[in-house]
Design a protein around this motif. Structure first.
Motif, PDB file in Angstrom:
ATOM      1  N   ASP A  79       0.818  -1.217   0.000  1.00 39.68           N
ATOM      2  CA  ASP A  79       0.000   0.000   0.000  1.00 39.68           C
ATOM      3  C   ASP A  79       0.854   1.270   0.000  1.00 39.68           C
ATOM      4  N   GLY A  80       2.185   1.104  -0.140  1.00 38.26           N
ATOM      5  CA  GLY A  80       3.084   2.247  -0.176  1.00 38.26           C
ATOM      6  C   GLY A  80       3.651   2.657   1.165  1.00 38.26           C
ATOM      7  N   THR A  81       3.177   2.054   2.242  1.00 36.69           N
ATOM      8  CA  THR A  81       3.703   2.364   3.571  1.00 36.69           C
ATOM      9  C   THR A  81       5.154   1.904   3.675  1.00 36.69           C
ATOM     10  N   LYS A  82       5.993   2.724   4.324  1.00 35.52           N
ATOM     11  CA  LYS A  82       7.415   2.410   4.442  1.00 35.52           C
ATOM     12  C   LYS A  82       7.880   2.649   5.872  1.00 35.52           C
ATOM     13  N   THR A  83       8.793   1.815   6.319  1.00 33.42           N
ATOM     14  CA  THR A  83       9.378   2.013   7.637  1.00 33.42           C
ATOM     15  C   THR A  83      10.689   1.247   7.720  1.00 33.42           C
ATOM     16  N   VAL A  84      11.385   1.407   8.835  1.00 30.00           N
ATOM     17  CA  VAL A  84      12.620   0.668   9.064  1.00 30.00           C
ATOM     18  C   VAL A  84      12.575   0.053  10.454  1.00 30.00           C
ATOM     19  N   VAL A  85      13.128  -1.137  10.579  1.00 35.83           N
ATOM     20  CA  VAL A  85      13.275  -1.807  11.869  1.00 35.83           C
ATOM     21  C   VAL A  85      14.763  -1.865  12.168  1.00 35.83           C
ATOM     22  N   GLN A  86      15.178  -1.235  13.286  1.00 37.72           N
ATOM     23  CA  GLN A  86      16.588  -1.182  13.663  1.00 37.72           C
ATOM     24  C   GLN A  86      16.699  -0.707  15.107  1.00 37.72           C
ATOM     25  N   ALA A  87      17.883  -0.907  15.698  1.00 38.02           N
ATOM     26  CA  ALA A  87      18.092  -0.467  17.080  1.00 38.02           C
ATOM     27  C   ALA A  87      18.155   1.053  17.173  1.00 38.02           C
ATOM     28  N   LEU A  88      18.712   1.698  16.161  1.00 37.32           N
ATOM     29  CA  LEU A  88      18.807   3.149  16.172  1.00 37.32           C
ATOM     30  C   LEU A  88      17.413   3.763  16.237  1.00 37.32           C
ATOM     31  N   GLY A  89      17.213   4.669  17.188  1.00 29.97           N
ATOM     32  CA  GLY A  89      15.898   5.271  17.367  1.00 29.97           C
ATOM     33  C   GLY A  89      14.909   4.354  18.062  1.00 29.97           C
ATOM     34  N   ASN A  90      15.416   3.228  18.604  1.00 32.60           N
ATOM     35  CA  ASN A  90      14.551   2.240  19.278  1.00 32.60           C
ATOM     36  C   ASN A  90      13.395   1.798  18.382  1.00 32.60           C
ATOM     37  N   ALA A  91      13.677   1.667  17.098  1.00 27.96           N
ATOM     38  CA  ALA A  91      12.649   1.221  16.137  1.00 27.96           C
ATOM     39  C   ALA A  91      12.696  -0.296  16.023  1.00 27.96           C
ATOM     40  N   PHE A  92      12.315  -0.978  17.121  1.00 24.77           N
ATOM     41  CA  PHE A  92      12.454  -2.433  17.179  1.00 24.77           C
ATOM     42  C   PHE A  92      11.321  -3.174  16.470  1.00 24.77           C
ATOM     43  N   GLY A  93      10.287  -2.461  16.008  1.00 21.45           N
ATOM     44  CA  GLY A  93       9.224  -3.093  15.240  1.00 21.45           C
ATOM     45  C   GLY A  93       8.304  -3.951  16.081  1.00 21.45           C
ATOM     46  N   ALA A  94       7.506  -4.772  15.409  1.00 23.96           N
ATOM     47  CA  ALA A  94       6.555  -5.669  16.075  1.00 23.96           C
ATOM     48  C   ALA A  94       6.233  -6.818  15.141  1.00 23.96           C
ATOM     49  N   VAL A  95       5.960  -7.988  15.715  1.00 20.42           N
ATOM     50  CA  VAL A  95       5.697  -9.186  14.910  1.00 20.42           C
ATOM     51  C   VAL A  95       4.226  -9.313  14.559  1.00 20.42           C
ATOM     52  N   ASN A  96       3.328  -8.978  15.498  1.00 17.28           N
ATOM     53  CA  ASN A  96       1.902  -9.240  15.304  1.00 17.28           C
ATOM     54  C   ASN A  96       1.102  -8.016  14.873  1.00 17.28           C
ATOM     55  N   ARG A  97       1.799  -6.922  14.601  1.00 16.88           N
ATOM     56  CA  ARG A  97       1.170  -5.735  14.025  1.00 16.88           C
ATOM     57  C   ARG A  97       2.187  -5.068  13.106  1.00 16.88           C
ATOM     58  N   PHE A  98       1.759  -4.083  12.342  1.00 14.72           N
ATOM     59  CA  PHE A  98       2.671  -3.416  11.429  1.00 14.72           C
ATOM     60  C   PHE A  98       3.943  -2.984  12.161  1.00 14.72           C
ATOM     61  N   PRO A  99       5.119  -3.263  11.611  1.00  8.82           N
ATOM     62  CA  PRO A  99       5.400  -3.738  10.238  1.00  8.82           C
ATOM     63  C   PRO A  99       5.542  -5.256  10.092  1.00  8.82           C
ATOM     64  N   TYR A 100       5.172  -6.029  11.126  1.00  5.93           N
ATOM     65  CA  TYR A 100       5.264  -7.490  11.106  1.00  5.93           C
ATOM     66  C   TYR A 100       6.712  -7.966  10.984  1.00  5.93           C
ATOM     67  N   VAL A 101       7.617  -7.117  11.416  1.00  4.71           N
ATOM     68  CA  VAL A 101       9.051  -7.420  11.469  1.00  4.71           C
ATOM     69  C   VAL A 101       9.558  -6.841  12.786  1.00  4.71           C
ATOM     70  N   ALA A 102      10.367  -7.606  13.521  1.00  2.00           N
ATOM     71  CA  ALA A 102      10.843  -7.130  14.821  1.00  2.00           C
ATOM     72  C   ALA A 102      12.288  -7.537  15.045  1.00  2.00           C
ATOM     73  N   LEU A 103      13.026  -6.670  15.758  1.00  2.00           N
ATOM     74  CA  LEU A 103      14.405  -6.930  16.157  1.00  2.00           C
ATOM     75  C   LEU A 103      14.408  -7.288  17.633  1.00  2.00           C
ATOM     76  N   ASP A 104      15.134  -8.360  17.992  1.00  2.00           N
ATOM     77  CA  ASP A 104      15.045  -8.833  19.377  1.00  2.00           C
ATOM     78  C   ASP A 104      15.910  -8.045  20.353  1.00  2.00           C
ATOM     79  N   LYS A 105      17.105  -7.608  19.920  1.00  2.00           N
ATOM     80  CA  LYS A 105      18.003  -6.919  20.855  1.00  2.00           C
ATOM     81  C   LYS A 105      19.097  -6.219  20.070  1.00  2.00           C
ATOM     82  N   ASP A 106      19.919  -5.498  20.795  1.00  2.00           N
ATOM     83  CA  ASP A 106      21.048  -4.787  20.210  1.00  2.00           C
ATOM     84  C   ASP A 106      22.322  -5.367  20.801  1.00  2.00           C
ATOM     85  N   ASP A 107      23.029  -6.209  20.025  1.00  2.00           N
ATOM     86  CA  ASP A 107      24.295  -6.795  20.461  1.00  2.00           C
ATOM     87  C   ASP A 107      25.402  -5.803  20.116  1.00  2.00           C
ATOM     88  N   ARG A 108      25.967  -5.161  21.131  1.00  2.00           N
ATOM     89  CA  ARG A 108      26.914  -4.065  20.868  1.00  2.00           C
ATOM     90  C   ARG A 108      28.359  -4.493  20.761  1.00  2.00           C
TER      91      ARG A 108
END
Length: 223
Positions: A79-108
């Motif tokens: 539908d043209g919606t865009k986003t990013v999943v990443q540790a920067l900005g605490n944009a860890f996403g979600a699995v069961n809602r948009f964006p249906y992609v999630a990051l588990d942790k930040d290994d530094r």
């Protein structure tokens, strides 16, 4: 029951159809693992024999650098919606809602045996137009050479698709790993391993986004 063998995506065999492997639903895990130069040096120090050997290894360990790699996923939906999943900005996403992609942790440091993991919910694959997996050096000097970085996609039943981040050029501080998209009605994973250096421009996410025409707008973030 025997687990399916690992399939390596290489320059000569860069793509795989998830549909042809029966991976059409459920969760697929994307794992990034690498060897921190400091962790490798500390392990060598612990295994060194003799006083002088231990001293040399200890000096190398003290001088070795830590490297913080960040795994991410740029998501573009049908539908043209865009986003990013990443540790920067605490944009860890979600699995069961948009964006249906999630990051588990930040290994530094690269010291965690499980590395960093993204999870993609293929039950919502009809919403996906493109998923671009990428990684960059958030903190630490140098480039990817010697880090032995490997990305593995694993389905719930054990199908594994591996991409080695090899042939790194000098100063490469970011890599577009793989592009997941619909192709002729099938969901296909394509190996990219496209490297980026500081000469490509500031703001690595913006540079990668523009290279793949994802049309994203970026603002400064921190973690």
């Amino acid at each position: 029951m025997t687990e399916p063998p690992t399939m390596n995506l290489t320059k000569t065999s860069p793509t795989v159809s998830l549909d042809k492997h029966g991976v059409t639903s459920g969760l697929i895990k994307v794992n990034l693992n690498w060897t921190s130069p400091r962790a490798a040096a500390e392990q060598a120090a612990g295994e060194a024999r003799g006083l002088f050997g231990r001293l040399r290894a200890s000096f190398r360990s003290a001088a070795a650098r830590d490297v913080d790699l960040d795994l991410g996923c740029m998501v573009r939906c049908t539908d043209g919606t865009k986003t990013v999943v990443q540790a920067l900005g605490n944009a860890f996403g979600a699995v069961n809602r948009f964006p249906y992609v999630a990051l588990d942790k930040d290994d530094r440091t690269g010291a965690h045996a499980t590395g960093e993991n993204l999870v993609i919910n293929l039950d919502h694959q009809a919403d996906f137009q493109k998923l671009l997996l990428f990684v960059y050096i958030y903190d630490g000097s140098g480039d990817f050479r010697g880090l032995d970085a490997v990305v593995t996609l694993t389905s719930e039943r054990g199908d594994r698709f591996r991409v080695r981040l090899d042939d790194c050029p000098p100063q490469a501080h970011a890599c577009a790993i793989a592009l997941i998209k619909r192709q002729e009605g099938e969901l296909v994973v394509g190996r990219e391993v496209r490297w980026f250096t500081p000469q490509d421009g500031p703001g690595v996410q913006d540079v990668i986004s523009r290279a793949y025409r994802l049309g994203m707008k970026w603002t400064p973030g921190r973690k």
